[in-house]
Design an enzyme around this catalytic site. Sequence first.
Site, short mmCIF file in Angstrom:
data_model
loop_
_atom_site.label_atom_id
_atom_site.label_comp_id
_atom_site.label_asym_id
_atom_site.label_seq_id
_atom_site.Cartn_x
_atom_site.Cartn_y
_atom_site.Cartn_z
CB CYS A 1 -0.95 0.00 1.19
SG CYS A 1 -0.31 0.77 2.66
CD GLU A 2 -1.06 5.62 -3.20
OE1 GLU A 2 -0.45 5.44 -4.27
OE2 GLU A 2 -2.02 6.42 -3.10
CG HIS A 3 -2.28 5.45 2.18
ND1 HIS A 3 -3.54 4.94 1.99
CD2 HIS A 3 -2.18 6.53 1.37
CE1 HIS A 3 -4.18 5.68 1.10
NE2 HIS A 3 -3.37 6.64 0.71
CG HIS A 4 0.34 2.42 6.37
ND1 HIS A 4 -0.91 2.39 5.78
CD2 HIS A 4 0.21 3.13 7.51
CE1 HIS A 4 -1.77 3.05 6.55
NE2 HIS A 4 -1.12 3.52 7.59
CD GLN B 1 -8.45 -4.78 -2.33
OE1 GLN B 1 -7.90 -4.87 -1.24
NE2 GLN B 1 -9.58 -5.39 -2.61
CG HIS C 1 -5.23 -3.81 2.70
ND1 HIS C 1 -5.53 -2.60 2.15
CD2 HIS C 1 -5.61 -4.73 1.79
CE1 HIS C 1 -6.09 -2.78 0.95
NE2 HIS C 1 -6.15 -4.06 0.72
CB CYS D 1 -1.33 -0.77 6.92
SG CYS D 1 -2.35 -0.67 5.43
ZN LIG Z 1 -1.77 1.17 4.27
#
Ligand SMILES: [Zn+2]
Length: 151
Positions: free
Chosen positions: A78-81, A120, A148, A150
């Site tokens: 994931c690009e956030h974490h 996703q 996920h 995260c």
């Molecule tokens: Zn994430």
Amino acid sequence: MDTKRIESLVYQLLEALGENPNREGLVETPKRVAQMMEEMFEGIQYTNADIADMFGKTFDVDTNQMVIVKDITCFSHCEHHMALMYDMNISIGYIPRGRVIGLSKMPRIAEMCCKRLQLQEKIGEDIAEVISIATGTDDVIVHITSSHSCV
Ligand SMILES: [Zn+2]
């Protein structure tokens, strides 16, 4: 991708975590992580059109019946974490307009779209776009389930 720089940053990350990057178990870790990232994030360097070029060889077929490839197993980040998206199950369907893509290429397209920092939702959109570019159809469906790490 700047593999040498990743290596040096992973060394610094280990230090920042309070680890000793020079202890036996970690000595080769920065190099290993850099090599792994080169493979895991290979898709960052390609556009969806590039991926359509790489795996999108098509054959002329006189059919408008939906083609489906189910249960492709993938993972992504994931690009956030930068956290792992795992147990990912992808199914792709499309209605050809005179051209079909090799069935074995569809998992490879999915895999390459996953080798980016992703969402996703975006993975589904990317795969649909690649299939659309390769086959010339707008009638594409992508279904994805995933866990996920995260969340
Ligand atoms: Zn994430």
